[in-house]
Design an enzyme around this catalytic site. Sequence first.
Site, PDB file in Angstrom:
ATOM      1  N   ARG A   1      33.635   2.944  28.330  1.00  0.00           N
ATOM      2  CA  ARG A   1      34.180   4.116  27.622  1.00  0.00           C
ATOM      3  C   ARG A   1      35.603   3.834  27.111  1.00  0.00           C
ATOM      4  O   ARG A   1      35.810   2.860  26.425  1.00  0.00           O
ATOM      5  CB  ARG A   1      34.085   5.370  28.494  1.00  0.00           C
ATOM      6  CG  ARG A   1      32.685   5.520  29.105  1.00  0.00           C
ATOM      7  CD  ARG A   1      32.411   6.883  29.651  1.00  0.00           C
ATOM      8  NE  ARG A   1      32.188   7.861  28.591  1.00  0.00           N
ATOM      9  CZ  ARG A   1      32.704   9.070  28.557  1.00  0.00           C
ATOM     10  NH1 ARG A   1      33.494   9.481  29.503  1.00  0.00           N
ATOM     11  NH2 ARG A   1      32.450   9.876  27.546  1.00  0.00           N
TER      12      ARG A   1
ATOM     13  N   CYS B   1       0.848  -1.203   0.000  1.00  0.00           N
ATOM     14  CA  CYS B   1       0.000   0.000   0.000  1.00  0.00           C
ATOM     15  C   CYS B   1       0.877   1.245   0.000  1.00  0.00           C
ATOM     16  O   CYS B   1       1.710   1.441   0.884  1.00  0.00           O
ATOM     17  CB  CYS B   1      -0.952  -0.077   1.196  1.00  0.00           C
ATOM     18  SG  CYS B   1      -1.126   1.396   2.195  1.00  0.00           S
TER      19      CYS B   1
ATOM     20  N   HIS C   1      27.516  -2.917  11.995  1.00  0.00           N
ATOM     21  CA  HIS C   1      26.521  -1.843  12.008  1.00  0.00           C
ATOM     22  C   HIS C   1      27.036  -0.630  11.227  1.00  0.00           C
ATOM     23  O   HIS C   1      26.317  -0.025  10.445  1.00  0.00           O
ATOM     24  CB  HIS C   1      26.231  -1.391  13.440  1.00  0.00           C
ATOM     25  CG  HIS C   1      25.261  -2.277  14.159  1.00  0.00           C
ATOM     26  ND1 HIS C   1      23.956  -2.412  13.747  1.00  0.00           N
ATOM     27  CD2 HIS C   1      25.385  -3.039  15.258  1.00  0.00           C
ATOM     28  CE1 HIS C   1      23.327  -3.237  14.576  1.00  0.00           C
ATOM     29  NE2 HIS C   1      24.177  -3.641  15.497  1.00  0.00           N
TER      30      HIS C   1
ATOM     31  N   CYS D   1       0.918   3.397   2.984  1.00  0.00           N
ATOM     32  CA  CYS D   1       1.646   2.809   4.131  1.00  0.00           C
ATOM     33  C   CYS D   1       3.146   3.029   3.964  1.00  0.00           C
ATOM     34  O   CYS D   1       3.860   3.258   4.941  1.00  0.00           O
ATOM     35  CB  CYS D   1       1.378   1.310   4.245  1.00  0.00           C
ATOM     36  SG  CYS D   1      -0.346   0.892   4.445  1.00  0.00           S
TER      37      CYS D   1
ATOM     38  N   GLU E   1      30.587  -6.516  15.985  1.00  0.00           N
ATOM     39  CA  GLU E   1      29.197  -6.091  15.816  1.00  0.00           C
ATOM     40  C   GLU E   1      29.142  -4.604  15.443  1.00  0.00           C
ATOM     41  O   GLU E   1      28.383  -4.192  14.567  1.00  0.00           O
ATOM     42  CB  GLU E   1      28.441  -6.346  17.122  1.00  0.00           C
ATOM     43  CG  GLU E   1      26.998  -5.938  17.092  1.00  0.00           C
ATOM     44  CD  GLU E   1      26.427  -5.782  18.503  1.00  0.00           C
ATOM     45  OE1 GLU E   1      26.638  -6.681  19.322  1.00  0.00           O
ATOM     46  OE2 GLU E   1      25.782  -4.756  18.758  1.00  0.00           O
TER      47      GLU E   1
ATOM     48  N   TRP F   1      23.207  14.076  21.219  1.00  0.00           N
ATOM     49  CA  TRP F   1      24.342  14.973  21.517  1.00  0.00           C
ATOM     50  C   TRP F   1      24.489  15.999  20.403  1.00  0.00           C
ATOM     51  O   TRP F   1      24.344  15.616  19.244  1.00  0.00           O
ATOM     52  CB  TRP F   1      25.616  14.115  21.629  1.00  0.00           C
ATOM     53  CG  TRP F   1      26.816  14.829  22.156  1.00  0.00           C
ATOM     54  CD1 TRP F   1      27.257  14.878  23.440  1.00  0.00           C
ATOM     55  CD2 TRP F   1      27.755  15.598  21.392  1.00  0.00           C
ATOM     56  NE1 TRP F   1      28.393  15.627  23.532  1.00  0.00           N
ATOM     57  CE2 TRP F   1      28.721  16.088  22.291  1.00  0.00           C
ATOM     58  CE3 TRP F   1      27.864  15.959  20.045  1.00  0.00           C
ATOM     59  CZ2 TRP F   1      29.790  16.896  21.883  1.00  0.00           C
ATOM     60  CZ3 TRP F   1      28.920  16.753  19.635  1.00  0.00           C
ATOM     61  CH2 TRP F   1      29.876  17.210  20.552  1.00  0.00           C
TER      62      TRP F   1
HETATM   63  P1  FAD Z   1      30.756   7.619  22.928  1.00  0.00           P
HETATM   64  O1  FAD Z   1      29.524   7.274  22.189  1.00  0.00           O
HETATM   65  O2  FAD Z   1      31.952   6.797  22.683  1.00  0.00           O
HETATM   66  O3  FAD Z   1      31.091   9.137  22.596  1.00  0.00           O
HETATM   67  C1  FAD Z   1      32.317   9.732  22.966  1.00  0.00           C
HETATM   68  C2  FAD Z   1      32.135  11.210  23.137  1.00  0.00           C
HETATM   69  O4  FAD Z   1      31.783  11.799  21.889  1.00  0.00           O
HETATM   70  C3  FAD Z   1      30.999  11.582  24.076  1.00  0.00           C
HETATM   71  O5  FAD Z   1      31.430  11.609  25.386  1.00  0.00           O
HETATM   72  C4  FAD Z   1      30.611  12.956  23.572  1.00  0.00           C
HETATM   73  O6  FAD Z   1      31.474  13.940  24.096  1.00  0.00           O
HETATM   74  C5  FAD Z   1      30.861  12.871  22.083  1.00  0.00           C
HETATM   75  N1  FAD Z   1      29.667  12.568  21.307  1.00  0.00           N
HETATM   76  C6  FAD Z   1      28.595  11.805  21.657  1.00  0.00           C
HETATM   77  N2  FAD Z   1      27.717  11.763  20.651  1.00  0.00           N
HETATM   78  C7  FAD Z   1      28.237  12.489  19.647  1.00  0.00           C
HETATM   79  C8  FAD Z   1      27.780  12.821  18.350  1.00  0.00           C
HETATM   80  N3  FAD Z   1      26.608  12.410  17.896  1.00  0.00           N
HETATM   81  N4  FAD Z   1      28.576  13.578  17.576  1.00  0.00           N
HETATM   82  C9  FAD Z   1      29.753  14.032  18.022  1.00  0.00           C
HETATM   83  N5  FAD Z   1      30.227  13.760  19.243  1.00  0.00           N
HETATM   84  C10 FAD Z   1      29.484  13.004  20.052  1.00  0.00           C
HETATM   85  N6  FAD Z   1      29.058  -0.246  20.961  1.00  0.00           N
HETATM   86  C11 FAD Z   1      28.125  -1.229  20.995  1.00  0.00           C
HETATM   87  O7  FAD Z   1      27.820  -1.759  22.075  1.00  0.00           O
HETATM   88  N7  FAD Z   1      27.470  -1.613  19.855  1.00  0.00           N
HETATM   89  C12 FAD Z   1      27.773  -1.051  18.638  1.00  0.00           C
HETATM   90  O8  FAD Z   1      27.197  -1.415  17.602  1.00  0.00           O
HETATM   91  C13 FAD Z   1      28.781  -0.037  18.578  1.00  0.00           C
HETATM   92  N8  FAD Z   1      29.172   0.520  17.399  1.00  0.00           N
HETATM   93  C14 FAD Z   1      30.234   1.384  17.374  1.00  0.00           C
HETATM   94  C15 FAD Z   1      30.714   1.871  16.147  1.00  0.00           C
HETATM   95  C16 FAD Z   1      31.823   2.685  16.095  1.00  0.00           C
HETATM   96  C17 FAD Z   1      32.337   3.173  14.752  1.00  0.00           C
HETATM   97  C18 FAD Z   1      32.494   3.062  17.297  1.00  0.00           C
HETATM   98  C19 FAD Z   1      33.720   3.938  17.245  1.00  0.00           C
HETATM   99  C20 FAD Z   1      32.020   2.604  18.512  1.00  0.00           C
HETATM  100  C21 FAD Z   1      30.908   1.758  18.563  1.00  0.00           C
HETATM  101  N9  FAD Z   1      30.431   1.255  19.773  1.00  0.00           N
HETATM  102  C22 FAD Z   1      29.415   0.324  19.801  1.00  0.00           C
HETATM  103  C23 FAD Z   1      30.946   1.781  21.047  1.00  0.00           C
HETATM  104  C24 FAD Z   1      30.008   2.887  21.573  1.00  0.00           C
HETATM  105  O9  FAD Z   1      29.531   3.708  20.502  1.00  0.00           O
HETATM  106  C25 FAD Z   1      30.710   3.827  22.533  1.00  0.00           C
HETATM  107  O10 FAD Z   1      31.857   4.339  21.934  1.00  0.00           O
HETATM  108  C26 FAD Z   1      31.090   3.181  23.837  1.00  0.00           C
HETATM  109  O11 FAD Z   1      29.960   2.545  24.408  1.00  0.00           O
HETATM  110  C27 FAD Z   1      31.618   4.256  24.826  1.00  0.00           C
HETATM  111  O12 FAD Z   1      30.579   5.217  25.020  1.00  0.00           O
HETATM  112  P2  FAD Z   1      30.803   6.653  25.620  1.00  0.00           P
HETATM  113  O13 FAD Z   1      29.795   6.879  26.682  1.00  0.00           O
HETATM  114  O14 FAD Z   1      32.200   6.855  25.996  1.00  0.00           O
HETATM  115  O15 FAD Z   1      30.416   7.684  24.444  1.00  0.00           O
END
Ligand code: FAD
Length: 527
Positions: free
Chosen positions: A380, A42, A436, A45, A432, A484
């Site tokens: 982290r 549809c 993604h 949809c 993983e 963020w």
């Molecule tokens: P993070 O997400 O690592 O962010 C680090 C810092 O970047 C934050 O403290 C903030 O200051 C800043 N920030 C936050 N959001 C944004 C934004 N949108 N734009 C710019 N700056 C920003 N973990 C999983 O469990 N599953 C996954 O599929 C996964 N995929 C990932 C893919 C990639 C390419 C990377 C590099 C990491 C991935 N991770 C994944 C790890 C996860 O995203 C985090 O890096 C990890 O959990 C640590 O989180 P954190 O709280 O330090 O913040």
Amino acid sequence: VSTSARLYTEEDPLVILSSSNLKPAVTNSSSAWFLQFYSSWCGHCIQYSETWKALARDVQDWQQAVRVGVLDCAQEENFDVCKEFNIKFYPTFKYFRAHSPETERGTPYRGADREIQSVRQVMVNILQNHTQQDWPERCPPLRPYSSAELLPLLGQRSDQYTAIIVEEPDSYVGREVVLDLLQFSGVEVRRALSLDLPLLDALKITTFPSVYLLHPNGSHSHLHVQKQLRFFFSSVLRTLAGVQRRVRPSSSTAVGQGGALQDQQSAWRDFSSSEVYAADLESALHYLLRVELATHSTLQGEELQVFKDFVTLVSKLYPGGGSVVKLMETLSDWLLSLPLPRIPYQAVLDLVDNKMRISGVFLGAELRWVGCQGSRAGLRGYPCSLWTLFHVLTVQHDATPTALDNTGLEGGAAPVLQVMRRYVRTFFGCEECGRHFERAAAASLEGVQNREQQVLWLWNQHNTVNDRLAGSLSDDPLFPKAPWPSPSLCASCHDEKNGVHEWNQDNVLLFLRKHYGASNISPRYSL
Ligand code: FAD
């Protein structure tokens, strides 16, 4: 039905139902349900699916009270169940109250207005229409509290905050914020009405909606937000000290700094979330060179190429021209001078060590997380610093457009992202995450046409990941994942249109340029 006709995937924050799980899901459920029965052929949809996904995203933190789902009536296996539930047109919307009996076939929602804000308000009404007997267990009270109930709380100590949202009777903001905070502990949100004059007098409230905050220590004050919008209220309440998202069960594994090489110092390093720390960037490179790549005993083929490109990229774009750049330039020259098809990784490590020892060229000799500190080991650290590094590189590429000239780096308008994509796919320890990221890159990286879009693509992709991981095991309770930059970092980045949060992308770009720009990189804690 071909896969291309699948309008919804597991990545969407909604429940995909079918003949086998529809009845078990809605029968005697602890939450209410709002469902769309659609047909994948549809046209309407198909067009509407983006709105439905956005709605589901908008209310994803409400799911313990009310869940959003879809069921595709065009799938052969669902023909019977759609007939049984009396679905004649697509889409048909039906809701189910919590604790519905097995015989329940749902109440149709026939409203002509299917925009997010209207449907969201209908969901609030559905919840409020429950009785005391069938009230969804996890749904907090949505009724207004009276001054007689609230004023005695003033001055009392408590183990949590109480936020009182005072608003006009027809406003939904209070109830929406109550539901937005449903998954968070440490704060209870209550709604009160602008008609309650004793309350307005006592709290000196003159504008609506307003939030008044009772602190655990018994003090109380107005809560200041830059814009009187749902997103601002929810976001500020979620970041109060001690307020934490309850961890939700998740299949994704925690991705932290990794056990092989831990940060030696356990004392906490104070930092500001509005700064970027050179120590994190250096630690990213340290971990990457000494741990992540070191698991590969030799580099050859695509691995070698990706490594060379990564080193070239960092040597050209790492801001400040300090010792990191010198080391990367040396590595880069050395790699380019070697006509070998394969390189033992130990040779890379030896070069890094020698270079550092002989010339004083220095890359932090240990891990020192600052802005990437976790509240405990395993949270982290490295993945945080890798995001940070690539944000810095995209912003630096935007600031110095010719930096990559004559480097041979490919990738059209998005050379930084293409290197990141290949690095993550080839080396990043979390498989993983790599899968993604690759899927996202394959779906939309081609659309990036210039350096500004490259900066914004990574920001947007990072927010998509934050969204997916909020409340998962890798979410550090002290640094909860959230859209963020938060309103407190950048108020002008946030707008609202038709009651739905919207990013102001022009201001986001300005903010990213400033935040990840060379002049915002603090040398504090760096060696
Ligand atoms: P993070 O997400 O690592 O962010 C680090 C810092 O970047 C934050 O403290 C903030 O200051 C800043 N920030 C936050 N959001 C944004 C934004 N949108 N734009 C710019 N700056 C920003 N973990 C999983 O469990 N599953 C996954 O599929 C996964 N995929 C990932 C893919 C990639 C390419 C990377 C590099 C990491 C991935 N991770 C994944 C790890 C996860 O995203 C985090 O890096 C990890 O959990 C640590 O989180 P954190 O709280 O330090 O913040």
